[in-house]
Design a protein around this motif. Structure first.
Motif: not given
Length: 312
Positions: A23-34
């Protein structure tokens, strides 16, 4: 747990399968490692201000994510996915590059087109939908990008308006997509939080929605995930019979390999498995902090989802 292997369980009065959810939210253009998972949920605020150039790398991140299925909703910053709002405010918000009708259609095609669906990415609007995973799970989601009016951004509604519970016959404005009663929904995926649950701002104000909180009580999903309030990142559990919400502390102990925060809610080997119909896990998955730095980790949850009917 290896998400490529599954074991059917009997949970309460229904067959279930252990399922790994990121679960992710509010990435605001960031690309976290999934991390590898069965199901990826994005709770909105994909971008900073809903520009085509912002959507493209976010969609690519979701397409490449190692998950069987990726469900995503918009948030208040994804302004070009809210046509009603953009017709009213687009000129003010995008003074240098306002999208015309063709541009808005391109945005929607980007998120809802055949190519995106082939990559396992499903964009959800407000309402209910059912989904099947390769591990045998078949589950139902209630989704909504709307939240109480917030600084004149997209997908707003007046705080007094109840869009999540069935309206009385005398109501002037009726809820178009109310949340169904228990046991219809397994997962609630909203951008905004319910009142009093992981919704406290930096100035210590709980800003979640009272009506969404009432809908949660009726619906009693296994999982309700959201974002919007960056300061509220965290998780907790509601015990419905007691009406008691308990936030999980300390979160530091839940961080795995400095990559994600982990909860094991499965009956297979979880220390405190979630009780269907009696408890709900709540997760605020905002990866940004209040200063829009992506310092919060994605959440990974092992959860027992219902198994699809053999006949289907």
């Amino acid at each position: 747990m290896d998400p490529n292997t599954s074991q059917t369980l009997t949970t309460g009065s229904r067959e279930t399968v252990r399922t790994r959810i990121c679960i992710i939210s509010d990435t605001h253009c960031a690309t976290p490692k999934i991390p590898t998972c069965d199901l990826l949920l994005h709770c909105g605020d994909i971008t900073v201000e809903g520009r085509l150039s912002e959507y493209r790398p976010q969609l690519q991140m979701l397409k490449e994510a190692p998950a069987d299925l990726k469900l995503v909703i918009a948030g208040n910053h994804d302004i070009t996915l809210d046509n009603e709002y953009y017709d009213r405010m687009g000129g003010e918000m995008h003074q240098d590059d306002v999208l015309d009708k063709k541009g808005l259609e391109e945005v929607r095609e980007m998120w809802m087109g055949a190519e995106t669906k082939r990559a396992g990415v499903i964009y959800l609007e407000e309402g209910t939908s059912s989904h099947t995973l390769r591990n045998g799970a078949r589950f139902t989601v209630y989704s909504s990008p709307y939240q109480p009016e917030f600084c004149n951004w997209a997908f707003p509604y007046p705080r007094h308006e109840d869009r999540f519970n069935a309206s009385p016959p005398i109501a002037r404005r009726k809820a178009e997509n109310p949340v169904p009663d228990f046991p219809a929904i397994d997962i609630m995926l909203t951008h905004g939080p319910p009142k009093g649950i992981l919704d406290v701002t930096y100035d210590r104000l709980p800003v979640g929605c009272d009506h969404l909180r009432r809908a949660d009580k009726r619906c009693r999903p296994l999982l309700h995930c959201f974002g919007h309030i960056h300061e509220g990142w965290g998780s907790g559990r509601m015990y419905w019979e007691q009406g008691d919400f308990q936030r999980n502390k300390p979160v530091e102990r839940q961080i795995v390999k400095d990559e994600y925060a982990y909860l094991n809610l499965s009956e297979e080997d979880g220390m405190m498995p979630l009780k269907w119909g009696k408890e709900t896990a709540f997760i605020n998955a905002s990866i940004m902090n209040i200063w829009y730095r992506p310092v919060n980790k994605p959440w990974v949850v092992d959860l027992d989802l219902p198994v699809r009917d053999a006949a289907s």
